[in-house]
Design an enzyme around this catalytic site. Structure first.
Site, mmCIF file in Angstrom:
data_model
loop_
_atom_site.group_PDB
_atom_site.id
_atom_site.type_symbol
_atom_site.label_atom_id
_atom_site.label_comp_id
_atom_site.label_asym_id
_atom_site.label_seq_id
_atom_site.Cartn_x
_atom_site.Cartn_y
_atom_site.Cartn_z
ATOM 1 N N CYS A 2 111.169 43.899 124.756
ATOM 2 C CA CYS A 2 111.738 45.000 125.517
ATOM 3 C C CYS A 2 112.614 45.787 124.569
ATOM 4 O O CYS A 2 113.006 45.285 123.517
ATOM 5 C CB CYS A 2 112.629 44.499 126.648
ATOM 6 N N GLY A 28 107.857 48.142 124.397
ATOM 7 C CA GLY A 28 107.403 47.811 125.750
ATOM 8 C C GLY A 28 106.860 49.035 126.426
ATOM 9 O O GLY A 28 107.508 50.079 126.432
ATOM 10 N N ASN A 102 117.099 42.467 126.832
ATOM 11 C CA ASN A 102 115.990 42.160 125.927
ATOM 12 C C ASN A 102 116.141 40.710 125.519
ATOM 13 O O ASN A 102 117.191 40.312 125.015
ATOM 14 C CB ASN A 102 116.052 43.083 124.700
ATOM 15 N N GLY A 103 115.094 39.925 125.746
ATOM 16 C CA GLY A 103 115.152 38.509 125.400
ATOM 17 C C GLY A 103 114.563 37.691 126.519
ATOM 18 O O GLY A 103 113.873 38.209 127.383
ATOM 19 N N TYR A 244 106.108 42.088 112.827
ATOM 20 C CA TYR A 244 105.265 42.927 113.675
ATOM 21 C C TYR A 244 106.011 43.873 114.611
ATOM 22 O O TYR A 244 105.605 45.019 114.799
ATOM 23 C CB TYR A 244 104.366 42.024 114.539
HETATM 24 P P1 AMP Z 1 94.566 38.717 118.744
HETATM 25 O O1 AMP Z 1 93.395 39.564 118.997
HETATM 26 O O2 AMP Z 1 94.962 37.984 120.007
HETATM 27 O O3 AMP Z 1 94.403 37.779 117.582
HETATM 28 O O4 AMP Z 1 95.789 39.681 118.435
HETATM 29 C C1 AMP Z 1 96.156 39.975 117.132
HETATM 30 C C2 AMP Z 1 96.677 41.378 117.027
HETATM 31 O O5 AMP Z 1 97.725 41.596 117.967
HETATM 32 C C3 AMP Z 1 97.256 41.662 115.656
HETATM 33 O O6 AMP Z 1 96.600 42.812 115.167
HETATM 34 C C4 AMP Z 1 98.725 41.910 115.843
HETATM 35 O O7 AMP Z 1 99.121 43.101 115.192
HETATM 36 C C5 AMP Z 1 98.910 42.068 117.324
HETATM 37 N N1 AMP Z 1 100.001 41.244 117.854
HETATM 38 C C6 AMP Z 1 100.531 40.113 117.365
HETATM 39 N N2 AMP Z 1 101.478 39.613 118.162
HETATM 40 C C7 AMP Z 1 101.584 40.449 119.194
HETATM 41 C C8 AMP Z 1 102.400 40.501 120.358
HETATM 42 N N3 AMP Z 1 103.295 39.563 120.628
HETATM 43 N N4 AMP Z 1 102.213 41.535 121.184
HETATM 44 C C9 AMP Z 1 101.321 42.478 120.943
HETATM 45 N N5 AMP Z 1 100.518 42.486 119.880
HETATM 46 C C10 AMP Z 1 100.635 41.496 119.013
#
Ligand code: AMP
Length: 460
Positions: A2, A28, A102-103, A244
């Site tokens: 968030c 978010g 946030n958290g 990220y």
């Molecule tokens: P996946 O397809 O489930 O392996 O998602 C990996 C992709 O999601 C990567 O390209 C990351 O940049 C992105 N990603 C990683 N962690 C998160 C997160 N918590 N929320 C949204 N996107 C994420």
């Protein structure tokens, strides 16, 4: 996941909050809200959707006053519904107050059960509401003392903003899991936000980050700071913010996010080289700084092999697996002229379920890449986050049950290399990782509840 923003002492508080939330939209995209105070009355507007769609001029005009707090939400605790949109807002015996969080509070379920047993009526599933009930029941003499007493009962991650008729309060939990930064505008208004990018947009000067465990109160133009909580045994700043989550132009936990990400890529090139490759490309946008770092250290040229559509949000926005699958294609497309006949290194920040990587490798090969070497600028994501980042359960995390070789096979990459935990520590300039939470990679949870409660870890 968030973003929060608050301002006090400015005639256009809700307008500036709108801008601040816009800068924090990456944190978010499910719902957004602003609560403003004109000194007597708090007014709220919360809605599902994106900041720019929600806050039209008439909506902002309906939120007068010189203090406001705002929130952008991606659900981690509580479902994706309007009732969970923040800032939460109540009228109580002491007047009105609003809260933006946030958290993630890890002992929220226990606290909620005991409050409900005592007659509390909850209006949302949000863990944040627990704090409101604790506060309303506290017998302490002042609002601030009630808040402190309530937060002493809470375990987990919280960067919180509270607005009453006449003051703004900001608190960061003693581990410092989530960021929170204080700024000041030329006109004298104080601003508090999740990331510095929000301060930059409204041309506020960055004063400093709130210390872990710090509480500040801004009232009548005066700021008072205190440290009312027992210090955590060690800090737990979220390392995944750097990997990220945060926006690269932000300065977070004292370091430029962009520079950290570039160093992650440089370290990755040293640890997981791909000597025969012709070209380094990024999975945009989150993989770009690391891919540039990888290229600079390896000497392999960087190029743009994937284009991101800016008209769809992050892949994770769609909570259903079926839609997410399709979403990757909607979001990314391959540049044939760059890829054709090339041996390609593709850099991404993380693999969660493996869905994205598998699609991308297929897309690159379909566009003519002869081999695809996937490099990930963080270690394998093996453990769910309970401190505010949305990660699925262990059963869905591909690295929790598969080796790197097995994952490479699943995503159909010719090779796969992850950054080491040590390399990650080096990039954030904390080699021992003693000020960071690395639970998603290491399984070392820092709150008593989760380290004690191994069942939660195993069943998650
Ligand atoms: P996946 O397809 O489930 O392996 O998602 C990996 C992709 O999601 C990567 O390209 C990351 O940049 C992105 N990603 C990683 N962690 C998160 C997160 N918590 N929320 C949204 N996107 C994420």
């Amino acid at each position: 996941m968030c973003g929060i923003f608050g301002i006090v002492g400015h005639g256009e508080a809700s307008n500036l909050t709108y801008l601040g939330l816009h800068a924090l939209q990456h944190r978010g995209q499910e719902s957004a809200g602003i609560v403003a105070s004109d000194g007597h009355i708090l007014r709220a507007h919360r809605q599902m959707g994106l900041v720019a769609d929600i806050f039209t001029a008439p909506v902002i005009d309906g939120l007068p006053g010189d203090a406001a707090i705002g929130h952008v939400r991606y659900s981690t605790a509580g479902g994706s519904q309007l009732k969970n949109a923040q800032p939460l807002f109540v009228a109580w015996a002491g007047g009105q107050f609003s809260i933006a969080h946030n958290g993630n509070i890890v002992n929220a379920a226990e606290l909620k059960a005991s409050l409900e047993a005592d007659g509390a009526l909850f209006q949302s599933d949000a863990d944040t509401e627990v704090v409101m009930h604790l506060l309303a029941r506290s017998k302490q003499p002042t609002f601030e003392a009630k808040l402190v007493e309530s937060l002493r009962k809470v375990e987990g991650a919280y960067s919180i903003l509270l607005l009453t008729e006449d003051k703004l309060i900001a608190v960061r939990d003693p581990h410092g899991f989530r960021p929170l930064v204080l700024g000041k505008m030329k006109e004298g208004a104080f601003v508090v936000a999740s990331e510095t990018t929000a301060l930059d947009l409204i041309e506020a000067e960055v004063v400093r980050e709130l210390e872990p465990g710090e509480l500040i109160v801004i009232e009548n133009g005066v700021l008072r700071a205190s440290m009312p909580f027992k210090p955590a045994p060690r800090l737990g700043r979220c390392i995944f913010e750097h990997v990220y989550f945060a926006k690269p132009d932000s300065v977070l936990f004292g370091s430029s996010v962009y520079e950290v990400r570039k160093r992650l890529g440089m370290q990755l090139a040293r640890e997981q080289p791909a000597p025969d490759a012709d070209l380094v490309i990024a999975v945009p946008d989150s993989g770009v700084p690391a891919a540039i770092g990888f290229s600079q250290t390896s000497g392999i040229p960087y190029d743009v092999g994937l284009i991101r559509s800016h008209y769809v949000g992050r892949t994770f926005i769609e909570p259903q697996q079926s839609i997410r699958h399709f979403g990757v294609k909607l979001k990314l497309s391959a540049v044939r002229s760059v890829l054709k006949g090339k041996r390609v290194v593709v850099v991404d920040d993380s693999i969660v379920r493996g869905t994205t990587s598998r699609k991308i490798v297929k897309m690159l090969k379909a566009a003519g890449a002869v081999s695809v070497h996937l490099r990930i600028s963080s270690p394998p994501t093996q453990w769910p986050c309970y401190y505010g980042i949305d990660t699925p359960s262990r059963t869905e995390l591909i690295a929790a049950s598969h080796s790197t070789e097995e994952i490479a096979k699943y995503v159909t990459a010719d090779s796969l290399g992850y950054l080491s935990l040590e390399g990650l520590g080096a990039a954030v300039e904390d080699p021992k990782r003693s000020t960071y939470c690395t639970a998603c990679f290491s399984g070392q949870y820092l709150t008593e509840k989760l380290s004690r409660d191994s069942d939660a870890k195993l069943s998650a």
